[in-house]
Design an enzyme around this catalytic site. Structure first.
Site, PDB file in Angstrom:
ATOM      1  CD  GLU A 128      -2.817  -1.185   2.448  1.00 35.40           C
ATOM      2  OE1 GLU A 128      -3.654  -2.088   2.512  1.00 35.40           O
ATOM      3  OE2 GLU A 128      -2.710  -0.275   3.299  1.00 35.40           O
ATOM      4  N   PRO A 241       8.020 -18.173   0.911  1.00 34.19           N
ATOM      5  CG  PRO A 241       8.496 -19.679   2.651  1.00 34.19           C
ATOM      6  CD  PRO A 241       7.399 -18.797   2.095  1.00 34.19           C
ATOM      7  CD  GLU A 243       6.353 -12.874  -3.550  1.00 34.47           C
ATOM      8  OE1 GLU A 243       6.542 -11.673  -3.836  1.00 34.47           O
ATOM      9  OE2 GLU A 243       5.425 -13.252  -2.813  1.00 34.47           O
ATOM     10  CD  GLU A 368      17.643  -2.950   3.775  1.00 29.12           C
ATOM     11  OE1 GLU A 368      18.688  -2.503   3.286  1.00 29.12           O
ATOM     12  OE2 GLU A 368      16.624  -3.234   3.089  1.00 29.12           O
TER      13      GLU A 368
END
Length: 381
Positions: A128, A241, A243, A368
């Site tokens: 979003e 996982p 993806e 990250e």
């Protein structure tokens, strides 16, 4: 290093897919990049030739084989050709598990035949405007009203966003329950209140339609709830996982493609009276990069095996995703340097690879976030 994960049937599939790319994609991809969207005709042809929904049951027109190695072939060959506009990887690697594993018999009858034929192009709407990798911060809301859900909210950076006929939308259905308050709702083309915004202008992957999606009191029949109500977050975690491994497969193939292109360039390009490949610095650079590309390949192939055995963990998928994509970016950057000024010219494949690959450390979860997932799994506190 010789790869050992593929069988003869995968090699035949690869040969067929290469022919498909040569005939239907190569002559058109430059045009698609100019128009910022892929023609739907190529989806129909891919469906006819069996390159969509390889794991969809045969009764619904799919290949009937659950084997991620076929998915890997599609990703690798698309990457090898530089065909970043094709949305097949999203369809096969990301959406297919949701429809195959979560849909009801009635939903399968409605959606899977078109999914496998290329007549139904799919997307998933998580991100979003104010929420990226923090999926629990999603604000899009669906409220039950009789036999319908009423959906309101906005999504952005949605791959296949313009072409999509079916969108899996992640929405809050019970804000009081936190992570247990999200559900997956399927929005279909033509539903009143469902509008597409801009086809976003990106620095890379220009042929891949990436859009904003807006939902204004969209009425969705209860029959379009995918999976269990309140289990949306769990469903996402179960499928992420694969993806993330899919992104890693593309990164490994991208490293090999750029490395081969750069090797050829340094053989052909001369400086100081000899090929720049004869210079020690060039040899040392490419020796290091070839070693890293091999290490990434071995790791990715092992993860493909683990996924096929249902053993790939969330942490391992995060590891292979962040490491392969970061190494790919580093390799491309260093190979571009070896191209000198020509590497900065869009007419050279290295420049396109540089722009196309930049998103890979961001989508599917940023580097990250991947490190945070891995760190939490180390039980350090």
């Amino acid at each position: 290093m010789e790869r050992t994960i593929f069988e003869p049937e995968h090699d035949l599939f690869r040969e067929s897919y290469r022919k498909f790319l040569d005939q239907y994609v190569a002559p058109n991809h430059a045009k698609w990049e100019e128009q910022h969207i892929v023609d739907r005709d190529v989806w129909i042809e891919a469906g006819k030739q069996g390159f969509l929904g390889m794991d969809v049951p045969e009764e619904f027109g799919g290949g009937g084989v659950k084997d991620f190695r076929y998915n890997a072939v599609v990703t690798e060959e698309s990457t090898a050709g530089g065909y970043s506009g094709l949305g097949f990887v999203l369809q096969n690697d990301v959406i297919s598990p949701y429809l195959n594993e979560l849909s009801t018999d009635e939903q399968k009858q409605r959606w899977l035949p078109g999914f496998a034929s290329g007549e139904i192009i799919t997307a998933i709407a998580m991100t979003e405007p104010g929420t990226g990798s923090d999926l629990q911060g999603i604000k899009t809301r669906a409220v039950r009203d009789g036999s319908d859900w009423v959906l309101n909210g906005n999504k952005t950076f949605i791959t296949n966003g313009i072409n999509s006929d079916l969108v899996i939308v992640v929405a809050q259905t019970d804000p009081e329950k936190g992570a247990q308050g999200f559900s997956l709702l399927v929005v279909e083309r033509g539903m009143k209140g469902f509008e597409r915004g801009r086809n976003l202008d990106k620095i890379g992957m220009p042929a891949q339609d990436t859009a904003e999606l807006n939902f204004d009191n969209v009425r969705i029949p209860a029959e379009n709830l995918l999976g269990q109500e309140g289990m949306g977050f769990i469903h996402l975690m179960q499928n992420l996982p694969q993806e993330r491994l899919s992104i890693a497969v593309g990164a490994a193939a991208g490293m090999e493609r750029v490395l081969e292109q750069t090797k050829q360039y340094v053989r052909d390009r001369h400086a100081f009276g000899k090929p720049i490949g004869a210079l020690q610095n060039t040899r040392f650079e490419l020796a290091e990069l070839a070693t890293k590309a091999t290490a990434v390949r071995v790791f990715v192939d092992k993860c493909i095996e683990l996924l096929n055995e249902n053993k790939l963990s969330v942490q391992e998928a995060a590891m292979v995703k962040w490491w392969s994509t970061e190494e790919n970016l580093s390799l491309i950057n260093r190979c571009l340097q070896l191209h000198g000024g020509y590497g900065y010219m869009k007419e050279y494949p290295i420049a396109k690879a540089y722009m196309d690959a930049r998103i890979t450390t961001i989508f599917g979860g940023t580097t990250e976030i991947m490190k945070e997932i891995i760190g939490r799994g180390l039980n350090l506190a």
